[in-house]
Design a protein around this motif. Structure first.
Motif, PDB file in Angstrom:
ATOM      1  N   PRO A 110       0.829  -1.208   0.000  1.00 42.32           N
ATOM      2  CA  PRO A 110       0.000   0.000   0.000  1.00 42.32           C
ATOM      3  C   PRO A 110       0.864   1.260   0.000  1.00 42.32           C
ATOM      4  N   PRO A 111       0.474   2.283  -0.762  1.00 40.59           N
ATOM      5  CA  PRO A 111       1.177   3.573  -0.677  1.00 40.59           C
ATOM      6  C   PRO A 111       0.997   4.169   0.716  1.00 40.59           C
ATOM      7  N   THR A 112       1.860   5.110   1.055  1.00 44.37           N
ATOM      8  CA  THR A 112       1.724   5.782   2.359  1.00 44.37           C
ATOM      9  C   THR A 112       0.398   6.511   2.445  1.00 44.37           C
ATOM     10  N   GLN A 113       0.009   7.175   1.370  1.00 46.87           N
ATOM     11  CA  GLN A 113      -1.257   7.907   1.336  1.00 46.87           C
ATOM     12  C   GLN A 113      -1.948   7.632   0.003  1.00 46.87           C
ATOM     13  N   TYR A 114      -3.248   7.415   0.052  1.00 47.79           N
ATOM     14  CA  TYR A 114      -3.991   7.142  -1.181  1.00 47.79           C
ATOM     15  C   TYR A 114      -5.474   7.385  -0.960  1.00 47.79           C
ATOM     16  N   ILE A 115      -6.188   7.519  -2.085  1.00 48.29           N
ATOM     17  CA  ILE A 115      -7.641   7.651  -2.064  1.00 48.29           C
ATOM     18  C   ILE A 115      -8.241   6.312  -2.469  1.00 48.29           C
ATOM     19  N   MET A 116      -9.226   5.855  -1.698  1.00 50.53           N
ATOM     20  CA  MET A 116      -9.932   4.624  -2.012  1.00 50.53           C
ATOM     21  C   MET A 116     -11.412   4.941  -2.187  1.00 50.53           C
ATOM     22  N   VAL A 117     -11.933   4.669  -3.388  1.00 50.53           N
ATOM     23  CA  VAL A 117     -13.360   4.840  -3.666  1.00 50.53           C
ATOM     24  C   VAL A 117     -13.968   3.448  -3.803  1.00 50.53           C
ATOM     25  N   ASN A 118     -15.037   3.190  -3.078  1.00 51.60           N
ATOM     26  CA  ASN A 118     -15.767   1.931  -3.203  1.00 51.60           C
ATOM     27  C   ASN A 118     -17.109   2.229  -3.854  1.00 51.60           C
ATOM     28  N   ILE A 119     -17.262   1.794  -5.094  1.00 50.27           N
ATOM     29  CA  ILE A 119     -18.446   2.136  -5.879  1.00 50.27           C
ATOM     30  C   ILE A 119     -19.746   1.648  -5.226  1.00 50.27           C
ATOM     31  N   PRO A 120     -19.890   0.360  -4.868  1.00 53.44           N
ATOM     32  CA  PRO A 120     -21.174  -0.093  -4.296  1.00 53.44           C
ATOM     33  C   PRO A 120     -21.489   0.530  -2.940  1.00 53.44           C
ATOM     34  N   ALA A 121     -20.462   1.009  -2.219  1.00 50.80           N
ATOM     35  CA  ALA A 121     -20.696   1.634  -0.904  1.00 50.80           C
ATOM     36  C   ALA A 121     -20.927   3.128  -1.013  1.00 50.80           C
TER      37      ALA A 121
END
Length: 502
Positions: free
Chosen positions: A266-277
């Motif tokens: 995993p990168p130190t910082q990142y954006i995670m988008v969860n489409i169904p949520a």
């Protein structure tokens, strides 16, 4: 002369193997059968690297690498159990080859990657053999996110309860507070099994009473399912409770497969988008720094799964709608009212830069669009709001602000044409160290000093930090389309016949 000939043969094999690897390097999740047939030649090179020893066996027994791999294959649904059959043990040379190819397939996933592929490669495999670190390599085939570990634990937990009786709640069962019913005991057992209801000493009589504890348990269950926590046993909640354990295990395995496309570390910082949520999280050092609601694409205009990055930001952006949006939404609006688009700050433009020609919206808009493009000025009505976060992709997808904030109150937020609308775009700007001047409506493009990874994912099942399994509706029917449990499988028989089966 003999040694020289063997040396030349070895060189030729290595050259052919490297050419082969370039050709067959997968760029999608499930490779086709012809590519898999070519990969069989890979095993010979890896076995030579391993001093002509089997990779997953020590004499006639599985070594640590073999045991580790079987556990992973079972979690992914490739195998029913992490144990070899008698036939596989009787043909360990073919089994060793089959296990090698399945590991290579797992480690080479790269789906939705808009950047240079981060998929594993045979050089990593060979290095692990040389350094005697193959078990570690197998573990690293799964991305090292805490969520992956929790998901594998959940799969094994559900396998452990797969043999229990699971009677369905009937359509006519609609209990009220204080009411006694024979099916309340079934409901109570389901909620206890899912950890939505605590096991307490209850009298035999109370087991059949629909009491407040069950209502609280239903609310907890509904939250985990992304449903409104009413505590009422409506049809949607009942269907979710009736879902059998096998289908839940399959859903967990489908989602475990989806993690394979993410970076191994995993990168130190990142954006995670969860489409169904309908959810976005900014993660920093494994912790959620920020969370917000998002609006994603409708099933007819799906937001694509992506592994990408945001590299620039546009303040007070203009908006150039796509041809589909123009034909399906804007032209019908214009035909009803010729001043509607002008009131929304649209204009026509032709050319770029200093040579741009501008034109007000005319009644014959459709004819003018053969030469001009339709553009919306910055402002409070602009469809992209005050800011657009530009991510690398081939689908004209952005993360952006929106003027229609009231839509975030909707439970189902699959409402866009594919882009991702942000509930708290200003907060994300601030976190990235950008101050937006509200009184300046001029369009401004800012490049980030360091790109921020963005993972647009499709997770219909995951385990949160509290250990609760969360489930979501299969918004785009991707779970049903998934081949997670029916991928191309290698067996001693199919390898012997030079065939692959589903």
């Amino acid at each position: 002369m003999c040694n020289e000939k063997n040396s030349m043969t070895s060189v030729i094999i290595k050259i052919m193997s490297m050419v082969l690897l370039v050709i067959i390097s997968p760029t999608h999740t499930y490779a086709n059968a012809s590519l898999h047939l070519d990969k069989i030649q890979l095993y010979d090179e890896l076995k030579i690297t391993n001093k002509d020893r089997r990779l997953f066996f020590e004499n006639s027994s599985l070594n640590l690498s073999g045991l580790t791999l079987l556990s992973l294959l079972a979690d992914l649904g490739i195998r029913e159990h992490p144990i070899l059959t008698q036939d596989e043990m009787a043909k360990i040379d073919a089994t060793d080859k089959a296990l090698t190819l399945e590991l290579y397939h797992i480690a080479s996933q790269s789906y939705g990657n808009q950047l240079k592929s981060a998929a594993n490669n045979p050089a990593d495999f060979r290095t692990a053999l040389i350094n005697d670190t193959l078990p570690t390599y197998i573990d690293s085939a799964m991305p090292q996110f805490n969520a992956v570990i929790r998901l594998r634990q959940a799969i094994n937990k559900y396998k452990g309860i797969n043999d229990i009786a699971w009677p369905a709640l009937t359509d006519s069962f609609n209990p009220r507070l204080g009411q006694g019913h024979t099916e309340v005991k079934i409901l109570r057992k389901k909620l206890i099994t899912f950890n939505d209801l605590q096991t307490t000493s209850t009298s035999k009589h109370r087991l059949h009473i629909f009491d407040q504890s069950i209502i609280n348990g239903l609310k907890h269950f509904q939250r985990r399912y992304g449903l409104k926590p009413t505590g009422r046993l409506n049809a949607t909640t009942k269907n979710a409770l009736n879902q059998n354990i096998d289908s839940r295990i399959h859903k967990l395995q489908v989602n475990l497969w989806r993690w394979l496309s993410l970076p191994r570390l995993p990168p130190t910082q990142y954006i995670m988008v969860n489409i169904p949520a309908f959810d976005l999280r900014l993660i920093d050092k494994g912790e959620t720094l920020m969370e917000m609601k998002v609006i994603v694409g409708k099933p007819s205009n799906q937001t694509p799964i992506m592994i990408t990055e945001v590299n620039s930001v546009t303040l007070n952006p203009t908006w150039t709608p796509t041809r589909n949006i123009i034909n399906n939404d804007l032209l019908p609006l214009h035909h009803k009212n010729h001043t509607a688009l002008k009131s929304l700050n649209f204009y026509l433009a032709k050319g770029y830069g200093a040579n741009t020609l501008y034109q007000e919206i005319p009644p014959n808009l459709q004819e003018m669009l053969k030469q001009y493009r339709l553009v919306q000025r910055p402002g409070r009505n602009n469809a992209l709001g005050n800011v657009r976060f530009n991510i690398k992709n081939n689908n004209a997808i952005f993360l952006h602000d929106t003027p229609t904030k009231y839509l975030f109150k909707h439970h189902n937020r699959a409402l866009s044409h594919g882009c991702i609308r942000l509930e708290k775009s200003d907060d994300l700007l601030t976190t990235l160290g950008i101050n937006q001047r509200k009184n300046n409506l001029g369009t401004k493009h800012l490049r980030l000093q360091q790109s921020l990874p963005v993972f647009i994912t499709y997770q219909t099942a995951w385990i949160d930090n509290l250990g609760d399994i969360n489930w979501r509706n299969d918004l785009y029917n991707k779970d049903k389309q998934s081949k997670a449990s029916t991928i191309y499988k290698y067996t001693p028989e199919t390898l012997a016949n030079n065939q692959l089966v589903l």
